[in-house]
Design a protein around this motif. Structure first.
Motif: not given
Length: 744
Positions: A313, A316, A324, A327, A418-419, A422, A446-447
């Motif tokens: 966290v 990232a 943020w 995430i 999520l990917q 991002i 990092y996520s």
């Protein structure tokens, strides 16, 4: 499960070492995305130029930069760079070919603080001078590029140098221009400033003849080499942590099993009534295995997941502070999935352990009673009974595993979403020059690390409830207080020890029973004599015998051995004086010799052979070519009931104790062997106290004292001839077994 935390204490140094290694491994894993970001941002996009200030630049460029700096800033960069003339130093000629024709400025050795001080100054200067060069090449766009200037760049006569005009400006005009430049750079993102400065430095190096390909290759190889070293460090620490976690969890499981076994060994018959054999087996095996697995997972994951999650966290957000929320959204969805799974699956874990107990019970009963099942042709009934227990366990197990397998694709869906999110948002930020490609790639990794950290914790929370159930079941065994305990201030037997056994007005009631099963039992068994106890089934014969070695304690009255109450001495001291032969002969896996040495490991071979002969077991032991080394299978399944009883008697004889207790130990012997064995025992145990429980009148005819019991009371006491005259119960038993001629 917290009740078992004490078993971690012997391995606390292993746990601490694992935590330190996990911290190293976590930082190594977290460093890899940053190195990747540097390779992409610096190594590829910026041709290996990692700083926003040049290592060297031409004197001409240095002087132009000075025009846009305040006097204080000029003093800073003048102290940071050293001017070199072609005649002064030729060692740098290969690296900077322009040194052959004109002087250059080379960066001096600076501290990290000093480098941080000159970076914004030189970055701004490099960018401004690069923009002025573009203005001169395209004057009509000059105003748009520089904003408000103290002059109109579009009206500059062709061929006139812009730097000459700037140099002609008054100090007030230059100060105003410098302030305007600072304001403009203050609104630019740091990443954009770094990128544009690197591009300006790249152009300067080209004009100096610097080999940019070599700089780029050197940077990529150096950073890639660091990635390899960090990866090796992460791999070594990972293996080390797994090793320490495995040793700790296996050691904890070993210690728990040992204590469970030791505790169960100390149980009296009352404690055994509270736990079934199948349940004790499950608690010592399956439940301990659950604790072992969770201990490994806690050491391997519970400490590592927070390190990876918190560190991920922090790093990232450092790469892209305005993403943020992505995430946070993904973690929230993951926690929702885990919580739903947790509340659905947790109640089933306790059920599944109970079903394993049930399956073990059915299996054990089937294996133990196989001959009975076949004799009554109940194979199909037992198959259905086993199938019912098996199917119920399968049903609950499938339910839990379906829940677990549903969680994994849902987690994968969240991570894939999520990917995509991002990459989509990161691409827009890259187009707006507010984010670099390498930083987006690092943020993505990092996520993923953060998500994996939460997934590890979620897996741990799924397995913890089952381990908690197993821990409670184990603690239940360990915390069971023995009803029969050693005294705090034990007495000692008098010396020399004779073995006299006395029952004084003994009453006994089984735990949780409403009425006593023994009433007013009083008799004395003298050394050198045989005291036989006879009676119908359920009359309390074996119960009387079990009070002597304290398998149960009397409810009222006292049992004395050599005048000492058996409750006042250590159980080990008491039982060391007794040779006990149970009604059901129990043999252990091994050989004939190992079973006999169970009574005395130091016994000589002559003692073993003599005990075998007295027990009338020599005919089948020595008839076998292997003799004393003949194999005995589990429970003595490869010998007959009579052979088991004779080997059990031989085992007690090896001990040579002052008190012998035979609990219906001749029931599986034929009359001939019974008679021969009793005559041989009479000679061997002539000085010992012998107590014998039996239902055979022929076995007790020669006893010095016969106790006749009926419904928990003594209804007769004396020799055979005396009881035949005075005790009706004994007469009924005797006449039902022997003829009048045999009784005479």
């Amino acid at each position: 499960m917290l009740k078992l935390i004490k078993y971690i204490k012997p391995y606390i140094y292993n746990v601490l070492a694992a935590i330190v290694l996990l911290f190293i491994m976590g930082n190594a894993d977290l460093a890899l995305p940053d190195y990747l970001s540097k390779i992409v941002n610096v190594g590829i996009q910026q041709k290996g130029i990692k700083d926003a200030f040049p290592q060297a630049l031409r004197s001409e460029r240095f002087e132009k930069i000075s025009l846009f700096l305040s006097s204080e800033e000029q003093a800073v960069i003048n102290s940071a760079y050293q001017q070199l003339d072609p005649t002064q130093d030729t060692t740098l000629l290969a690296e900077y070919p322009v040194l052959a024709t004109e002087p250059i400025y080379v960066l001096a050795e600076l501290s990290k603080q000093e480098r941080g001080q000159i970076e914004p100054i030189m970055a701004r200067g490099m960018i401004v001078t690069a923009m002025i060069q573009q203005m001169q090449e395209n004057p009509e766009n000059a105003a748009n590029m520089m904003g408000s200037l103290p002059f109109d760049p579009s009206k500059i006569p062709p061929g006139m140098d812009l730097y000459t005009i700037i140099g002609m400006a008054t100090p007030e005009q230059r100060e105003q221009m410098i302030d305007q430049v600072r304001d403009q750079f203050a609104n630019m993102p740091d990443t954009l400033v770094h990128q544009v400065a690197a591009t300006a430095i790249e152009h300067e190096y080209e004009q100096m003849g610097v080999n940019l390909g070599r700089i780029q290759t050197r940077y990529i190889l150096r950073t890639g080499g660091m990635m390899i070293l960090v990866s090796l460090l992460a791999g070594i620490t990972s293996v080390s942590v797994s090793f320490l976690a495995a040793r700790t969890s296996a050691g904890v499981a070993r210690d728990i099993r040992k204590d469970v076994f030791t505790r169960v060994e100390s149980f009296s018959s009352q404690e055994f009534n509270n736990f079934s054999t199948a349940s004790l087996i499950t608690r010592a095996t399956n439940d301990v295995t659950q604790i072992q697995q969770v201990t490994f997972m806690v050491i391997r994951m519970a400490f590592f997941a927070p390190i990876l999650g918190i560190g991920g966290v922090i790093r990232a957000i450092d790469k892209s502070p305005n993403m943020w929320w992505i995430i946070a959204l993904a973690v929230g969805m993951l926690l929702l999935i885990v919580n739903i799974t947790f509340f659905i699956a947790t109640p089933k874990f306790k059920i599944i352990q109970q079903l394993i107990d049930r399956l073990n019970l059915v299996t054990r009963e089937n294996l133990t009673g196989m001959m009975v099942i076949r004799a009554f042709n109940k194979q199909s009934f037992e198959e259905k009974r086993f199938d019912g227990a098996n199917r119920e366990l399968t049903r609950v197990g499938l339910f839990i595993h379906r829940i677990m397998t549903t969680m994994m694709p849902l987690n994968t869906l969240v991570m894939s979403g999520l990917q995509i999110l991002i990459i989509w948002i990161g691409a827009h930020q890259i187009a707006q020059s507010t984010l670099q490609v390498g930083d987006m790639m690092a943020f993505l990794q990092y996520s993923m690390q953060i998500m994996w950290a939460f997934m590890m914790l979620s897996m741990l929370f799924i397995f913890l409830p089952r381990a908690a159930v197993s821990g409670d079941r184990i603690a239940e065994v360990l915390e069971t207080e023995n009803v029969i305990k050693d005294p705090q201030n034990p007495a000692s037997f008098p010396q020399p020890f004779t073995g006299k056994v006395e029952f004084k007005d003994v009453y006994f009631r089984y735990p949780d029973a409403e009425e006593c099963v023994l009433h007013g039992i009083t008799f004395t068994a003298q050394p050198g004599e045989t005291t036989a106890i006879i009676g119908s089934t359920g009359s309390g014969k074996s119960t009387v015998i079990n009070l002597i070695p304290r398998f149960f304690d009397v409810t009222q009255g006292a049992v004395l051995v050599d005048g000492v109450d058996v409750r006042d001495v250590y159980q080990s001291d008491l039982r060391d004086k007794i040779g006990y032969i149970p009604q059901r002969g129990i043999l252990f896996t091994g050989t004939v010799e190992s079973n006999l040495r169970f009574a005395d490991q130091e016994a000589t071979e002559e003692t073993l052979r003599q005990s075998i002969e007295i027990a009338q077991a020599s005919e089948f032991v020595f008839a076998n070519p292997e003799g004393l080394q003949a194999e005995i299978s589990q429970g003595g399944a490869n010998v007959s009931g009579g052979q088991k009883q004779r080997l059990s008697i031989a085992r007690a004889l090896v001990k040579q104790p002052p008190i012998f207790i035979f609990d219906d130990s001749f029931s599986a012997l034929d009359f001939k062997t019974d008679t021969a064995l009793r005559h041989a025992l009479k000679e061997e145990t002539g000085k010992s106290t012998v107590l014998m429980v039996t239902q055979r009148v022929a076995t007790v005819k020669g006893a010095d004292q016969i106790i006749v019991m009926d419904q928990g009371k003594i209804v007769g006491k004396g020799t055979h001839s005396e009881l035949m005259q005075t005790c009706q119960t004994y007469q009924e038993i005797a006449t039902s077994q022997l003829s009048m001629e045999e009784l005479a």
